[in-house]
Scaffold this active site. Structure first.
Site, PDB file in Angstrom:
ATOM      1  CG  PHE A   1      43.729  43.464  29.478  1.00 58.91           C
ATOM      2  CD1 PHE A   1      44.246  43.296  30.932  1.00 58.91           C
ATOM      3  CD2 PHE A   1      43.202  44.498  29.228  1.00 58.91           C
ATOM      4  CE1 PHE A   1      44.209  44.299  31.726  1.00 58.91           C
ATOM      5  CE2 PHE A   1      42.669  45.580  30.124  1.00 58.91           C
ATOM      6  CZ  PHE A   1      43.188  45.576  31.407  1.00 58.91           C
ATOM      7  CB  CYS A   2      47.973  39.128  25.952  1.00 52.35           C
ATOM      8  SG  CYS A   2      49.108  38.947  27.203  1.00 52.35           S
ATOM      9  CG  ASN A   3      43.136  42.191  22.616  1.00 48.49           C
ATOM     10  OD1 ASN A   3      43.354  42.844  21.641  1.00 48.49           O
ATOM     11  ND2 ASN A   3      42.094  41.845  22.700  1.00 48.49           N
TER      12      ASN A   3
ATOM     13  CG  ASN B   1      49.768  39.669  21.988  1.00 52.79           C
ATOM     14  OD1 ASN B   1      49.420  40.255  20.740  1.00 52.79           O
ATOM     15  ND2 ASN B   1      50.495  40.282  22.624  1.00 52.79           N
TER      16      ASN B   1
END
Length: 497
Positions: free
Chosen positions: A409-411, A152
């Site tokens: 996982f901020c993805n 992100n």
């Protein structure tokens, strides 16, 4: 299990001090020697065994060697260090150490100091923001191209592009291993109408561990793109040579490489690309001169124009300590060590099954260590084949003293691809969220998407990881979830991804 590591990195080969600083006869040739990583674990990371901790979250953060912490304590208690923005003896000492760290970073990534500039930041996220807020996005002339697989911190660049009316294009993965097809990327690089712009992608996915080709860098640059390479996950266990793969902007967080210090990252920029950036504000340390009443300013030259306020002059010198530590082992030796452990983990996860033969694990990304890093994402399946809530895994592994990562996982892009969530479903869920008066909970959003999990489980190896650590996780998964349907009672609601 003894390790026999062949060291091919020129800076780590040919002898040198062992983990205790003395010359090690087992490490004076090109072979690291049996038991190297076992000795490193005992000498430098013994606190893991002393506390009974199994740590498998090296993509989240590496762990510091004891020698790194001793080195900082010794330096700070033997010197006087002041704010670098003046000419006093204390300031001059700090300035010299910070400049030494810049040179050390360039050497570590194989970057010519005549062509590259190191800007110290708080982390890789801050480095991405520097590029995003300053890049000359413009519709039809400088647009944004991203792989769907991005952290992100890179995805957020699209908001800077949007503010300047420049479109953002995503390139999706093209296979079950979550890799991007070269032909698909090539069409995206060639198919833009008007100008080019900024192409950003990760060298290693922080979700699946996929190694996206560094060969994309010269290809994109030849077609007129600037390239931002997210190397945060990659540099922990892989050599990066910018003299061979000349990205315009490379972002790194050093705690992901050697654990300490936290709060220090880098933007490693081609100097000619850095000159294209136009910052939207100025601050202390970034200007050569400014007038309050005249309302004008002139930026400093080079890295200083991008380092807001006072750099962390106590922490930045420890980047040298960390890089010296990694180089004393050899980056290639670290790579081989992590690759072997990843192979062990992947094969062990694929063998886990319920008594009726149903798989216990659903893996995401590559099934072998070929063209991938030490980041392994998976979900646990219960006895009926349904996904086990990742919060259950977090609760149970915590109780067992095992550190793994859970969530998205901020993805989000890699997660959407892994879970097979289509663009239409995502858009409908987004429009529905905008129509409600009160903010949705994450649970309501997941219901709209039709998924039963808020993410996955991620395990990742690093320098101190042992085969026994991997085997402990595998035994735990089998013993805890085989032939069972775990209860979700008592789980706290998800507040965010």
């Amino acid at each position: 299990m003894a390790e026999n590591v062949t060291r091919t990195d020129s800076r780590g080969a040919g002898g040198g001090p062992g983990p205790d600083g003395a010359e090690d006869p087992e490490r004076t040739g090109r072979t690291a020697g049996p038991g190297l990583f076992a000795r490193i674990r005992e000498d430098e990371y013994g606190y893991l065994d002393e506390t009974g901790h199994v740590y498998l979250d090296h993509t989240g953060a590496a762990l510091p060697a004891r020698r790194q912490l001793r080195a900082q304590a010794e330096r700070l208690t033997r010197g006087v260090f002041g704010n670098p923005h003046t000419e006093s003896p204390a300031s001059a000492t700090s300035t010299a150490l910070v400049e030494r760290a810049r040179a050390r970073v360039l050497d570590f990534v194989g970057a010519d100091p005549d062509e590259y500039t190191v800007v110290f930041t708080a982390n890789a996220t801050a480095a991405c923001r520097l590029v995003g807020e300053s890049y000359p996005f413009r519709r039809g002339r400088a647009e944004l191209l991203l792989t769907l697989d991005n952290h992100n911190s890179v995805n957020g660049l699209r908001e800077f592009a949007r503010a300047r009316r420049a479109p953002t294009t995503y390139v999706p993965p093209g296979d079950l291993e979550l890799r991007v097809c070269d032909a698909t990327l090539d069409r995206a690089l060639r198919g833009r109408r008007g100008g080019r712009g900024l192409f950003a992608y990760p060298a290693q996915s922080n979700f699946s561990g996929v190694h996206h080709p560094l060969e994309w860098i010269p290809r994109a640059r030849e077609l007129g793109w600037h390239v931002l390479l997210d190397a945060a996950a990659f540099t922990a266990s892989n050599p990066l040579r910018l003299d061979r793969w000349p990205a315009d902007f490379t972002v790194v967080s050093w705690y992901k490489v050697f654990g300490y210090p936290t709060g220090v990252g880098c933007l490693i920029a081609r100097t000619e690309a850095l000159a294209l950036l136009r910052r939207p504000w100025f601050s202390g340390g970034t200007i050569q001169v400014a007038s309050a009443q005249g309302r004008w300013h002139r930026f400093a030259r080079g890295a200083a124009a991008f380092e807001d306020g006072t750099v962390d002059f106590h922490a930045i010198p420890e980047v040298c300590t960390g890089l010296d530590w990694v180089d004393s082992i050899g980056v290639e030796a670290v790579h081989d060590h992590v690759s072997r452990l990843t192979t062990r983990l992947l094969s062990g996860l694929e063998r886990l099954c319920h008594s009726d033969g149903r798989p216990l694990i659903r893996l995401y990304g590559p099934r072998t260590a070929h063209r991938r890093g030490g980041t392994v994402a998976f979900n646990v399946l219960d006895a009926r084949g349904a996904l086990v809530d990742e919060r259950i895994i977090a609760r149970d592994t915590t109780a067992a003293g095992i550190s793994v990562r859970t969530g998205c996982f901020c993805n989000p892009g890699a997660g959407e691809a892994a879970f097979g969530i289509g663009r239409g479903t995502l858009r409908a869920a987004g429009w529905a969220a905008r129509r409600v008066a009160a903010p949705d909970t994450l649970e309501e959003y997941l219901t709209r998407l039709g998924v039963t999990s808020g993410g996955a489980v991620r395990a990742s190896a690093g320098i101190p990881t042992t085969p026994e650590d991997v085997d402990t996780l595998l035994r735990f998964l089998g013993d805890t979830y085989r032939d069972r349907k775990p209860s979700s009672d008592g789980l706290a609601p998800r507040s965010s991804c």
